[in-house]
Scaffold this active site. Structure first.
Site, PDB file in Angstrom:
ATOM      1  N   ASN A   8       0.866  -1.181   0.000  1.00  0.00           N
ATOM      2  CA  ASN A   8       0.000   0.000   0.000  1.00  0.00           C
ATOM      3  C   ASN A   8       0.905   1.234   0.000  1.00  0.00           C
ATOM      4  O   ASN A   8       1.483   1.573   1.025  1.00  0.00           O
ATOM      5  CB  ASN A   8      -0.900  -0.032   1.247  1.00  0.00           C
ATOM      6  CG  ASN A   8      -1.773   1.209   1.359  1.00  0.00           C
ATOM      7  OD1 ASN A   8      -1.797   2.052   0.458  1.00  0.00           O
ATOM      8  ND2 ASN A   8      -2.491   1.320   2.468  1.00  0.00           N
ATOM      9  N   GLY A 173       2.501   2.373  10.859  1.00  0.00           N
ATOM     10  CA  GLY A 173       3.441   3.488  10.732  1.00  0.00           C
ATOM     11  C   GLY A 173       4.120   3.869  12.037  1.00  0.00           C
ATOM     12  O   GLY A 173       4.749   4.920  12.126  1.00  0.00           O
TER      13      GLY A 173
HETATM   14  P1  13P Z   1       3.032   0.398   7.758  1.00  0.00           P
HETATM   15  O1  13P Z   1       3.568  -0.887   7.189  1.00  0.00           O
HETATM   16  O2  13P Z   1       3.772   1.608   7.256  1.00  0.00           O
HETATM   17  O3  13P Z   1       2.874   0.350   9.237  1.00  0.00           O
HETATM   18  O4  13P Z   1       1.544   0.569   7.149  1.00  0.00           O
HETATM   19  C1  13P Z   1       0.667  -0.511   7.207  1.00  0.00           C
HETATM   20  C2  13P Z   1      -0.546  -0.160   6.433  1.00  0.00           C
HETATM   21  O5  13P Z   1      -1.304   0.712   6.799  1.00  0.00           O
HETATM   22  C3  13P Z   1      -0.788  -0.887   5.174  1.00  0.00           C
HETATM   23  O6  13P Z   1      -2.073  -0.637   4.691  1.00  0.00           O
END
Ligand code: 13P
Length: 254
Positions: A8, A173
């Site tokens: 994503n 995140g």
């Molecule tokens: P991160 O891998 O950056 O934590 O994001 C996960 C996410 O929201 C994928 O849709």
């Protein structure tokens, strides 16, 4: 069971950067072919380019959102039919960022799921609890409510196509990931809830983990019985880490 690694890209990468990243991913997969289903989700303006780039490559392209109505006066929105017409075959829906910043309810997300399946597009339905909800041990109630509100009563076709992603909001995140035990516990719970919603077909619905998943923690997470791959944010923005995640998923599958 299929194993899926989906990237994503969120609101990252301009046209040139998106093309470069995808070209690197494609070239990595050419030199090291994988049985893992690889999906990339660039921003709307680059979906058609991405679909053209991967047409012969076995990589799938996902949108990050769509509108629930087939067409109409919805300025700034994109329909499932429009996505289908440019070769998009997957679409993320109900991501926590959309729930949080754009007020998407489970009812709306459920309608998006139906709209996508009507166009032959595979929905990647995201669910997951916030930190506050986990702290008060409400995570199972929260996720069960999300699953039932969005997915119960859908046409049977939906359950044949659906992919679910468990993304604990506190892990997105943040660099803080769920432990393998936390992931497995929730994925097994999601599987059992899906059985009550969809019947025995639910055993074939891939359930992806998302939230600070990266090569360092992926071996443990992907080894869990009910974790069928990952929905990757940050680590999908570099070809090297994304391809490494595909490789880890492949190893765990074997
Ligand atoms: P991160 O891998 O950056 O934590 O994001 C996960 C996410 O929201 C994928 O849709």
């Amino acid at each position: 069971m299929r194993t899926i690694i989906a990237g994503n890209w969120k609101m990252h990468k301009d046209r040139r950067a998106a093309a470069d990243l995808l070209a690197e991913v494609v070239s990595g997969l050419r030199s090291s072919p994988s049985r893992v289903e690889v999906i990339v989700a660039p921003a709307f303006p680059f979906l058609e380019m991405a679909a053209a780039m991967v047409a012969e490559e076995g990589v799938r392209v996902a949108a990050q959102n769509c509108h629930q109505e087939p067409q109409g006066a919805y300025t700034g929105e994109v329909s499932a039919a429009m996505l289908h017409s440019i070769g998009v075959d997957h679409c993320i829906v109900g991501h926590s960022e959309r729930r949080q910043y754009y007020g998407e309810s489970d009812d709306v997300v459920g309608r998006k799921v139906a709209a996508l399946v009507a166009q032959g597009i595979t929905p990647i339905y995201c669910c997951g609890e916030s930190l506050e909800e986990r702290d008060r041990e409400a995570q199972f109630d929260v996720v069960a409510t999300q699953l039932h509100a969005a997915l119960a009563g859908q046409d049977h076709q939906v359950y044949g196509r659906l992919v679910v992603a468990y993304e604990p909001v506190w892990a997105i995140g943040t660099g803080r990931t769920a432990t393998a035990a936390q992931a497995q516990e929730m994925h097994a719970f999601i599987r059992s809830e899906l059985v009550t919603v969809a019947g025995e077909e639910a055993h074939d619905i891939p359930i992806l983990y998302g939230g600070s998943c990266k090569p360092e923690n992926a071996p443990e997470l992907f080894a869990c019985t009910d974790v069928n791959g990952g929905l990757i944010g940050g680590a999908s923005l570099e070809a090297s880490s994304f391809l490494e995640l595909v490789r880890i998923a492949e190893t765990v599958m074997a």
